[in-house]
Design a protein around this motif. Structure first.
Motif, short mmCIF file in Angstrom:
data_model
loop_
_atom_site.label_atom_id
_atom_site.label_comp_id
_atom_site.label_asym_id
_atom_site.label_seq_id
_atom_site.Cartn_x
_atom_site.Cartn_y
_atom_site.Cartn_z
N THR A 22 0.35 -1.33 -0.10
CA THR A 22 0.17 0.19 -0.04
C THR A 22 1.01 1.36 0.23
N SER A 23 2.01 1.22 0.48
CA SER A 23 2.64 2.43 0.53
C SER A 23 3.36 2.22 -0.26
N ALA A 24 3.83 1.62 -1.38
CA ALA A 24 4.76 2.14 -2.42
C ALA A 24 3.34 1.81 -3.20
N ALA A 25 2.65 1.43 -3.46
CA ALA A 25 1.30 2.35 -4.21
C ALA A 25 0.92 3.60 -4.12
N LEU A 26 1.03 3.65 -3.45
CA LEU A 26 0.71 5.64 -2.64
C LEU A 26 2.00 6.12 -3.43
N VAL A 27 3.08 6.10 -3.34
CA VAL A 27 4.15 6.34 -3.18
C VAL A 27 3.93 6.94 -4.83
N VAL A 28 3.72 5.57 -5.69
CA VAL A 28 3.81 5.32 -7.39
C VAL A 28 3.09 5.99 -7.44
N VAL A 29 1.35 6.52 -7.17
CA VAL A 29 0.11 6.73 -7.17
C VAL A 29 1.11 8.20 -6.94
N ILE A 30 1.46 8.62 -6.39
CA ILE A 30 1.91 10.43 -6.56
C ILE A 30 2.44 10.51 -7.47
N VAL A 31 3.67 9.68 -7.55
CA VAL A 31 5.15 10.20 -8.71
C VAL A 31 4.06 10.62 -10.27
N LEU A 32 3.58 9.54 -10.07
CA LEU A 32 2.11 8.93 -11.70
C LEU A 32 1.43 10.53 -11.96
N ALA A 33 0.60 10.84 -10.87
CA ALA A 33 -0.06 11.52 -10.84
C ALA A 33 0.36 13.04 -11.04
N CYS A 34 1.85 13.36 -10.00
CA CYS A 34 2.31 14.60 -10.67
C CYS A 34 2.50 14.79 -12.34
N PHE A 35 2.69 13.16 -12.84
CA PHE A 35 3.03 13.70 -14.28
C PHE A 35 1.23 13.53 -14.88
N GLY A 36 0.33 13.32 -14.39
CA GLY A 36 -0.20 13.16 -15.31
C GLY A 36 -0.67 14.71 -14.62
N GLY A 37 -0.20 15.74 -14.57
CA GLY A 37 -0.61 16.23 -14.06
C GLY A 37 0.07 17.75 -15.93
N LEU A 68 -2.07 4.81 -15.71
CA LEU A 68 -1.27 4.40 -14.93
C LEU A 68 -1.48 3.88 -12.75
N SER A 69 -1.93 5.85 -12.93
CA SER A 69 -2.09 5.85 -11.46
C SER A 69 -3.65 5.17 -11.43
N VAL A 70 -4.32 5.00 -12.05
CA VAL A 70 -5.04 4.45 -11.47
C VAL A 70 -5.56 2.62 -11.61
N ALA A 71 -4.69 2.62 -12.31
CA ALA A 71 -3.87 1.12 -12.89
C ALA A 71 -3.73 0.47 -11.20
N VAL A 72 -2.55 1.12 -10.45
CA VAL A 72 -1.62 1.47 -9.97
C VAL A 72 -3.39 1.06 -8.19
N PHE A 73 -3.39 1.70 -8.24
CA PHE A 73 -4.40 2.53 -7.32
C PHE A 73 -5.33 1.48 -7.10
N VAL A 74 -6.30 0.60 -8.67
CA VAL A 74 -6.81 -0.64 -8.07
C VAL A 74 -6.44 -1.76 -8.09
N ASP A 75 -4.88 -1.87 -8.90
CA ASP A 75 -4.64 -3.05 -8.53
C ASP A 75 -4.24 -3.08 -6.73
N ALA A 76 -3.68 -2.19 -6.11
CA ALA A 76 -3.06 -2.33 -5.31
C ALA A 76 -3.78 -2.46 -4.03
N THR A 77 -5.54 -1.82 -3.93
CA THR A 77 -5.85 -2.09 -2.95
C THR A 77 -7.20 -3.20 -3.46
N VAL A 78 -8.12 -2.99 -4.76
CA VAL A 78 -9.16 -4.04 -4.57
C VAL A 78 -8.74 -5.24 -5.13
N VAL A 79 -7.45 -5.49 -6.25
CA VAL A 79 -6.78 -6.79 -6.48
C VAL A 79 -6.13 -6.80 -5.65
N ARG A 80 -5.42 -6.60 -5.05
CA ARG A 80 -4.57 -7.16 -3.73
C ARG A 80 -5.49 -7.14 -3.02
#
Length: 728
Positions: free
Chosen positions: A645-660, A673-685
């Motif tokens: 969860t921590s790794a995914a949160l960090v990755v989502v932050i990184v990707l979201a910064c590029f999403g802007g 990729l932010s959506v993909a990582v968030f969905v995978d690390a929470t709902v799927v995992r």
């Protein structure tokens, strides 16, 4: 102390930390120095040379003997003023004097017929054009020349203002300027993304680890990985042209993977310290287990990206090579650089007081914690939760069913970009229409081509047939303006019909917006089965080597397919239908770019399997120690849940910064990729994986006996460890 290659590497780097750190510092410095030459060598829009639509463009360029035009829009002036004429003529002469410019012209060029001169003047009488036609140049030389010509055109504004035109301004456009400005914008977006993401990431990691040094280690590893990748890209740029998307992918993926890998290693190292291991033993034990997980993860990521090599397209192939390279680099940096940093700062990278209290309270077991309780709750109603979870993911993916594919073109660039503004004003003020949906290039004379094109005048898909023109020695071109969307179904159908009824007795090519999209989709469809097949085969082999099961790879593939469907559904809602376009500051493109869909599929699939490997490795560790699957799932999720969860949160932050970002391609990559990582690390995992493994029970580890015997030659799981609770 566990033995093995990774454990020995870790202890060697731990003990010779200053030498290892010095080596990586030299490489990172070289990468920093290489970044500017890499960006200078980038090109925008790498196209397949064997596609008919691209061959048509090449024929036109060859017939014209040029690389294309750079257009200067001189605005807010009086074209009749002598001072304006003198300043424009000087600029035209200066540009034409360059050895890499074929010709330069303006409304005052000598010998220009009055009707052509009128095309250089705006309908409102307040603007004029300066056009520079470049020689046939290589991609790198072309960008250098475009920058030099653009600079001279911009200086014209100062000359005009000092000559009595105080409101004068010059903007530069044209296809070549679009290419150059798009690369500059992407470089700015990448720099801004790094500047935003790294400090935020550091703050989050400080909260996760409870210490600045432990938190800074993954950030340093990410910086070193991206810098190292620049050295590789510089070497690659000497062999082939690099598309600007390659640097985007290397930067985003390098940051994400390096932070993931280093975070997992530091967390496991602190677990071993909790169990009472000495620092050098803790490093060896962490690398023998988490390090092996990272090795499998990097190889699985490389396997997922290897599918991009199956496309007969320059961009996916280059991205595949770049992605595989950065996955390997991130793995090497994590396994060596992180061990050296731990060796240097070992007294400051210790378990937090909170982790020590939790470990003591739990009595050294994993039978407590949020994720242990969550998995237990999920396992009570596994069938219901699996069905509900899958249904929600399928619902999220439903917008994909009505999606259309569309090349974004100028629509993916910032509206305020000079070349985008110039393109709009060329159409509105100068009557220069944008590219037609269907353009026919033929080796014949204009009269013959006109005679053939006349039959299309009454076609319901054709709005107007423009008069044929000579494009060079023996080459003529005619444009068919279409009704409706220039990339819509009607336009694409027209491309097929024109190609089936070509000009007689003449070699011909069909190009234009719709034709390029038709060719691109055909090439993607032909390579997609091979890409998916190779990706699944490689993933199956690697996951089997890690777990000894043939069921686990199938389960992972199905879960990732549902997760990716949800990701693409969200992308369709955002970028095609404009959902949340205001709050997200995204541009509505009216369709999904097929290139970006392929790229996001490959990288999202790889990141999804990345987290799958993190979780499965720990679950398999407990199974190998004799635990039943349900207990192993609960303990494995408790051990890895917080880290994933921590790794995914960090990755989502990184990707979201590029999403802007301002450029649409980086924006789509970041958000997708932010959506993909968030969905995978929470709902799927946290939900889908525990429920499916509970439903399958011991059958989740099934494999034919002969495959199990084969696996013994590869290796069985990770080294067993004393149970520990990850409380950070």
């Amino acid at each position: 102390m566990p033995e093995g290659v990774l454990a020995r590497i870790a202890r060697w780097c731990f003990r010779r930390r200053w030498w290892v750190l010095a080596a990586w510092l030299c490489i990172a410095t070289a990468g920093a120095l290489a970044s500017e030459p890499v960006f200078n060598a980038l090109v925008s829009g790498s196209h397949p040379k064997h596609a008919e639509s691209v061959q048509a463009t090449d024929q036109l360029d060859a017939a014209a003997g040029s690389s294309g035009d750079v257009v200067g829009l001189v605005d807010r002036v009086d074209p009749r003023a002598p001072a304006v004429r003198d300043a424009v003529d000087r600029a035209v002469r200066d540009i034409e004097a360059r050895s890499d410019v074929r010709s330069a012209s303006g409304p005052y060029s000598p010998g220009l017929p009055p009707e052509r001169a009128a095309g250089y003047l705006s309908a409102d009488g307040q603007a004029l054009l300066v056009v520079a036609t470049l020689d046939s140049l290589s991609q790198r030389d072309r960008l250098t020349t475009v920058r030099a010509v653009s600079d001279r055109m911009h200086r014209l504004a100062d000359e005009l203002r000092s000559g009595g035109q105080p409101a004068a301004r010059v903007r530069v456009g044209g296809e070549l300027a679009v290419e150059q400005q798009a690369i500059d914008a992407e470089e700015k977006d990448l720099g801004l993304g790094e500047e935003l993401s790294l400090p935020i990431t550091l703050v989050v990691l400080v909260i996760v680890f409870g210490g600045l040094v432990a938190a800074g280690t993954p950030v340093l590893a990410a910086v070193v990985s991206v810098a190292t990748a620049m050295v590789l890209l510089l070497g690659a740029s000497r062999l082939t042209a690099l598309d600007s998307n390659v640097v985007t992918v290397v930067t985003v993926l390098g940051l994400a993977l390096s932070i993931d890998y280093s975070l997992l290693l530091v967390a496991r190292y602190r677990d071993e310290l909790l169990d009472g291991a000495a620092p050098d033993d803790a490093v060896g034990r962490a690398w023998a287990t988490a390090g092996r997980t990272i090795a499998f993860s990097a190889l699985t990521m490389a396997a997922a990206l290897s599918g991009l090599l199956m496309f007969d397209l320059p961009l996916p192939f280059a991205l595949g090579v770049a992605g595989i390279s950065i996955a390997v680099v991130a793995m090497l940096v994590a396994l060596t650089f992180t061990a050296a940093v731990i060796g240097i700062a070992r007294r400051r990278i210790r378990p937090s007081r909170r982790a020590i209290r939790r470990h003591a309270a739990a009595g050294g077991t994993a039978e407590a914690g949020f994720f242990f309780r969550l998995s237990g709750l999920v396992q009570r109603r596994p069938a219901l939760i699996a069905v509900v979870t899958a249904a929600l993911l399928l619902l999220a993916g439903s917008p994909l069913l009505s999606s259309t594919f569309k090349r974004s073109g100028l629509g993916q660039l910032p509206p305020g970009m000079e070349s985008v503004q110039v393109a709009g004003e060329l159409a509105s003020r100068f009557g220069h229409a944008s590219a037609s949906a269907v353009t026919v290039v033929a080796r014949t004379d204009p009269a013959t081509l006109d005679s053939w094109a006349a039959r299309w005048g009454g076609d319901p898909a054709v709005a107007r047939v423009q008069p044929a023109e000579a494009a060079g020695a023996g080459i003529s071109v005619v444009k068919l303006d279409v009704t409706g969307d220039p990339q819509g179904a009607s336009a694409k159908d027209l491309v097929h019909r024109v190609r089936a009824d070509r000009p007689p007795a003449a070699q011909s090519w069909v190009t234009g917006d719709a034709a390029v999209l038709v060719d691109l989709l055909a090439l993607i469809r032909s390579g997609l089965p091979w890409a998916i097949g190779l990706t699944l085969l490689a993933m199956t082999v690697l996951l089997f080597a890690m777990t000894g099961s043939v069921v686990v790879p199938v389960k992972a593939a199905l879960a990732n397919a549902v997760s990716l469907g949800a990701t693409f559904g969200v992308m369709s809602a955002v970028f095609e239908h404009g959902f949340l376009a205001g709050p997200l500051h995204t541009r509505t493109l009216g369709g999904l770019d097929p290139f970006m869909m392929v790229i996001i599929f490959a990288f999202a699939f790889g990141l999804s399997v990345d987290y799958e490997v993190f979780l499965l490795a720990r679950i398999k560790e407990y199974v190998d120690r004799g635990m039943d699957t349900n207990t192993a799932v609960r303990r494995g999720l408790q051990h890895t849940g917080r880290i994933i969860t921590s790794a995914a949160l960090v990755v989502v932050i990184v990707l979201a910064c590029f999403g802007g970002a301002q450029t649409g391609e980086i924006e789509q990559l970041g958000i997708g990729l932010s959506v993909a990582v968030f969905v995978d690390a929470t709902v799927v995992r946290c939900l889908l994986v525990p429920t499916t493994m509970t439903l399958l029970g011991r059958w989740v580890w099934w494999a034919p006996a002969w495959l199990q015997r084969l696996r013994t030659r590869v290796g069985r799981g990770e080294h067993p460890l004393t149970p520990a609770v990850i409380g950070h």
